[in-house]
Design an enzyme around this catalytic site. Structure first.
Site, PDB file in Angstrom:
ATOM      1  N   LYS A 147      40.332  43.551  45.622  1.00  0.00           N
ATOM      2  CA  LYS A 147      39.909  44.648  44.750  1.00  0.00           C
ATOM      3  C   LYS A 147      38.887  45.521  45.462  1.00  0.00           C
ATOM      4  O   LYS A 147      38.288  45.123  46.462  1.00  0.00           O
ATOM      5  CB  LYS A 147      39.324  44.113  43.442  1.00  0.00           C
ATOM      6  CG  LYS A 147      38.047  43.288  43.575  1.00  0.00           C
ATOM      7  CD  LYS A 147      37.593  42.793  42.214  1.00  0.00           C
ATOM      8  CE  LYS A 147      36.378  41.869  42.300  1.00  0.00           C
ATOM      9  NZ  LYS A 147      35.157  42.516  42.758  1.00  0.00           N
ATOM     10  N   ALA A 179      28.074  41.220  37.273  1.00  0.00           N
ATOM     11  CA  ALA A 179      28.891  42.351  37.710  1.00  0.00           C
ATOM     12  C   ALA A 179      30.377  42.019  37.664  1.00  0.00           C
ATOM     13  O   ALA A 179      31.055  42.266  36.677  1.00  0.00           O
ATOM     14  CB  ALA A 179      28.463  42.806  39.104  1.00  0.00           C
ATOM     15  N   CYS A 180      30.910  41.438  38.730  1.00  0.00           N
ATOM     16  CA  CYS A 180      32.363  41.311  38.855  1.00  0.00           C
ATOM     17  C   CYS A 180      32.971  40.362  37.829  1.00  0.00           C
ATOM     18  O   CYS A 180      34.065  40.617  37.326  1.00  0.00           O
ATOM     19  CB  CYS A 180      32.720  40.894  40.276  1.00  0.00           C
ATOM     20  SG  CYS A 180      32.220  42.136  41.494  1.00  0.00           S
ATOM     21  N   VAL A 181      32.281  39.265  37.519  1.00  0.00           N
ATOM     22  CA  VAL A 181      32.775  38.371  36.471  1.00  0.00           C
ATOM     23  C   VAL A 181      32.729  39.081  35.128  1.00  0.00           C
ATOM     24  O   VAL A 181      33.712  39.119  34.383  1.00  0.00           O
ATOM     25  CB  VAL A 181      31.964  37.059  36.437  1.00  0.00           C
ATOM     26  CG1 VAL A 181      32.302  36.246  35.185  1.00  0.00           C
ATOM     27  CG2 VAL A 181      32.231  36.233  37.691  1.00  0.00           C
ATOM     28  N   THR A 184      35.297  41.926  34.813  1.00  0.00           N
ATOM     29  CA  THR A 184      36.657  41.401  34.685  1.00  0.00           C
ATOM     30  C   THR A 184      36.905  40.861  33.282  1.00  0.00           C
ATOM     31  O   THR A 184      37.971  41.082  32.694  1.00  0.00           O
ATOM     32  CB  THR A 184      36.898  40.298  35.731  1.00  0.00           C
ATOM     33  OG1 THR A 184      36.774  40.857  37.046  1.00  0.00           O
ATOM     34  CG2 THR A 184      38.285  39.686  35.580  1.00  0.00           C
TER      35      THR A 184
END
Length: 263
Positions: A147, A179-181, A184
Site C-alpha cells: 500500500k 494510523a495504519c491499523v 484500515t
C-alpha cells in the site's frame, strides 16, 4: 536513528505502567458513559473471516529503524498463533506492507505529501525494510499487498479480493494502532466487513497510544477482542473450503445446436 526513548526500555516501561493505571481508570469510566449513549455496540464475528496483518514488516518489527514499534515480543507470538489457527481451517491470511518506488523528494513520487510528515524515504523495498518479518512469513499462495497510504484499502485490490471471496469478517493485527491499523479498521467498517482487532497483536511507538486507539476503535469502529477469544472462534469454524461461495457464473453457450449468427 530512533528516538532516545528507545535507549532505555525500563524508562519506557515505567512510563507505560503509569499511563496504563491512569488510562484504565479513565477508560473504565468512559466505557460506561459511551454505553449509556448507545456506543460500544458489537459487530460480532461472521462466518467467513480473513486474517490481515498490517505492516508487520522489518521496518516496523525489527529494532533500529525510524518506523520501529514496541512490544514485538508479545505481538509476533500472537500473530503466529493466529496464523496457525487460520491456516488449520483454510482461512485466508493476508499481509500488508508499505513501500515506495521513487524516494527522492525532489521528484514526482508515489510518496505524495505524506513524505513531508514522516520519513517514507526509509521504506526502500530494495533494503528489505518492507519485507514481511520472517517470523510470520507468508506461505505460498498467501497475499502480500503493498500500500501507499495509511489504510490497506485505497489504491489496492484488497476490497476486490475480500468481496470476490465473500469475506465478512476481517481479523486485524499490526502496527501502528494510531494510523495504519486504525485507518484500515475504519475503512473495513465502511466497506461492510466486520473488523475484529486482536488486542495482543497491535502495537505502536509511544506509551498510551495503543490503549487509547483500541478503546476508541472498540467504541466506534470494530470489536477489540482478546487473542484467546479469536483463536477459539477460528478453531470452531468449519473448514473454509466447506463454505466456498458460489463461483462467478461461467460463460456457457446457450444457443441451440443448429443456431447461426444473424448477419
Amino acid at each position: 536513528m530512533v528516538d532516545n526513548i528507545y535507549a532505555s526500555d525500563e524508562n519506557y516501561k515505567d512510563t507505560e505502567r503509569q499511563l496504563e493505571e491512569m488510562l484504565d481508570k479513565a477508560f473504565g469510566q468512559g466505557a460506561e458513559e459511551m454505553e449509556r449513549r448507545g456506543f460500544k455496540r458489537r459487530v460480532g464475528f461472521g462466518s467467513r473471516p480473513a486474517v490481515i496483518h498490517i505492516d508487520m514488516a522489518n521496518a516496523w518489527t525489527r529494532p533500529d529503524h525510524a518506523f520501529t514499534c514496541r512490544n514485538m515480543d508479545t505481538i509476533i507470538p500472537a500473530c503466529q498463533d493466529l496464523n496457525a489457527a487460520a491456516r488449520a481451517k483454510g482461512v485466508p491470511v493476508i499481509f500488508i506492507t508499505t513501500a515506495y518506488e521513487v524516494l527522492d523528494t525532489s521528484l514526482p513520487s508515489d510518496m505524495g505529501l505524506w513524505s513531508q510528515k514522516i520519513p517514507l524515504e526509509t521504506l526502500d523495498p530494495s533494503t528489505g525494510a518492507a519485507d514481511i518479518d520472517d517470523r510470520i512469513a507468508p506461505q505460498p499462495g498467501e497475499l502480500v499487498i503493498t500500500k501507499k497510504r495509511a489504510s490497506a484499502f485505497p489504491g489496492t485490490y484488497l476490497n476486490q479480493f475480500l468481496t470476490a471471496n465473500r469475506i465478512d469478517t476481517l481479523i486485524v493485527t499490526g502496527v501502528t494502532a494510531s494510523a495504519c491499523v486504525r485507518n484500515t479498521v475504519e475503512d473495513a467498517m465502511a466497506e461492510g466487513f466486520r473488523p475484529i482487532v486482536v488486542k495482543e497483536a497491535v502495537g505502536d511507538r509511544v506509551a498510551g497510544t495503543v490503549a487509547w486507539n483500541l478503546f476508541d476503535i472498540d467504541n466506534k469502529f470494530g470489536d477489540v477482542e482478546n487473542l484467546s477469544t479469536v483463536v477459539d472462534y477460528l478453531g470452531n469454524l468449519p473448514n473454509f473450503e466447506d463454505t466456498v461461495p458460489t463461483p462467478t457464473a461461467q460463460v456457457v453457450d446457450q444457443r441451440p445446436a443448429d443456431a447461426e449468427f444473424a448477419v
